[in-house]
Design a protein around this motif. Structure first.
Motif: not given
Length: 480
Positions: A298, A303, A310
């Protein structure tokens, strides 16, 4: 349909081709002059010696060593002994099946085959129509056989329909058939007037293969930066591709073609393990001899609604980027993709669907497994040639095989491009290259003619100096 462009960077020692779709680089092809082989070449040969005990003969095709022709590679032999079919001094049209190795000459055949994008033409066959076994659907196989039989009615030779035909229409198939028959007629004409030992047909160089295999109505333009290659491509298009030749353009900018379109930087990035995602996430791509692994992280992406959002959005972006990286890096074989874990089944299905949709844009066949509960996908992708990393890099002696550095050949060619850029940008009176001793020695021993050609092209003296304190791949250019 994507707007496709093709960029051709050509020099006497190397050809590089970039395929762009909607302005985004999707595929890179590289061919180096010293690595072009003989397989596929057609020669007018002369039987040098018949070997009845081996049912074979040696054929002089103008190379250092005579080629070897066995009875099983002689068209229309009909199980007769070779001594009853051939005699010393007889002229034959032969094609190279295998490269010369060591003391052995090239392996030859008289059963000529000529490939195109969708077909293989067999001039010596008896009106046979074959279909690639990879086209499994029987209804489609019968349809293709029927179409080709109709096209070839009253003609000679046979055809094999290649797997790539799945992306073609009937008119494209007809165009390929006509191209191959015109090519064979041209080969016969040249062979009739040639002396024994003459190369009659050479498998096309990369910049012409691109014209044959990739140029289509979907290609908006093809840009080439070398006048000689442009002229050959224009002649090829006029002979075989009709109006498509109008899409050919010459790049005359003082800035190199690949530099102008950012391709140099893209190729450099393709040699790195890490790929940055726009969202802030990353891919880590590791190639081994057995398989390729891709790990999705990630990174800095956050998000708007939740951690689940996310992860989901990062995986969606990663799926599209992974498909593009597989094409760009020409990665094949077994591929393991480790997406970030997702709890929702609909999210897992959506990521798999996104990956499949992105993979469909490539011509390479693939198979893909369902995503496991841990977010892992196993897939295979057809391996057509070496990956970009394998082509441009070699195992690094400084890290004992744990990484890669560019080959001396790749470093030399990058240096030549930098010299061109520096000379055109700053108009110096002389150039001096300071590089590691092994790079300097390689250029002097292997690329001396290319360096001499470069000096003549620029009208500048170029001197080489060695400095062992430089890092691997590092060099400096001093302007005089």
């Amino acid at each position: 349909m994507a707007n496709m462009e093709i960029l051709v960077n050509h020099s006497p020692y190397e050809t590089r081709v970039a395929q762009l779709e909607d302005g985004v680089l999707q595929e890179v092809y590289i061919e180096r002059a010293r690595q072009r082989g003989l397989v596929g070449n057609i020669y007018k040969g002369r039987v040098q010696r018949v070997l009845p005990g081996m049912d074979a003969c040696f054929v002089d095709i103008g190379l250092d060593k005579a080629g070897f022709l066995h009875i099983k590679n002689l068209a229309h032999s009909q199980d007769r002994p070779i001594a009853s079919l051939l005699h010393e001094g007889q002229h034959l049209l032969v094609q190279v099946l295998k490269e010369p190795i060591g003391s052995k000459g090239a392996r030859l055949t008289t059963d000529i085959s000529l490939p195109s994008r969708f077909l293989v033409y067999l001039p010596e066959a008896k009106n046979d129509i074959g279909v690639s076994f990879k086209i499994a659907e029987e209804e489609q196989r019968q349809f293709l056989r029927g179409i080709m039989a109709e096209f070839n009615a009253g003609g000679s030779g046979g055809f094999i329909v290649r797997t790539a035909v799945e992306t073609a229409d009937v008119e494209a198939l007809r165009a390929d058939q006509q191209y191959l028959q015109r090519l064979w007629a041209d080969i016969q004409r040249r062979a009739g007037a040639a002396k024994a030992g003459t190369l009659i047909y050479r498998e096309l160089p990369l910049y012409l293969k691109i014209m044959r295999d990739v140029l289509s109505p979907a290609v908006a333009r093809i840009v080439v930066d070398h006048v000689g290659a442009r002229d050959e491509m224009a002649e090829f298009a006029a002979n075989f591709l009709g109006a498509l030749g109008d899409r050919l353009q010459l790049h005359e900018d003082s800035i190199g073609l690949f530099q102008r379109y950012g391709i140099e930087a893209e190729i450099e990035l393709c040699l790195h393990r890490h790929v940055q995602l726009k969202s802030g996430g990353t891919l880590i791509i590791d190639q081994t001899e057995a398989m390729t692994t891709i790990d999705v992280n990630t990174g800095a992406f956050v998000g708007k609604s939740s951690q689940h959002d996310t992860i989901y959005r990062t995986n969606l972006e990663a799926a599209t980027t992974i498909a593009r990286q597989l094409r760009l890096r020409n990665i094949g074989g077994i591929i393991m993709i480790d997406f970030i874990d997702m709890e929702a089944e609909e999210h897992r299905q959506a990521v798999v669907a996104q990956l499949e949709a992105a993979l469909a844009a490539s011509k390479s066949k693939y198979s893909i497994s369902p995503m496991s509960p841990l977010g892992i996908i196993e897939m295979t992708r057809k391996r057509t040639s070496q990956s970009l990393t394998q082509s441009l890099c070699e195992t690094c002696p400084h890290c004992r095989g744990r990484g890669y550095v560019k080959t001396l050949e790749t470093q030399a060619f990058q240096l030549f491009r930098d010299l061109l850029h520096e000379a055109r940008a700053f108009k110096p009176t002389a150039l001096t290259v300071v590089g590691r001793p092994e790079l300097v020695d390689f250029i002097r021993a292997e690329e001396g003619p290319a360096l001499a050609d470069l000096q003549a092209l620029l009208g500048l003296p170029i001197s080489l100096a060695a400095d062992g304190s430089l890092e691997v791949g590092q060099y400096h250019i001093r302007l005089g």
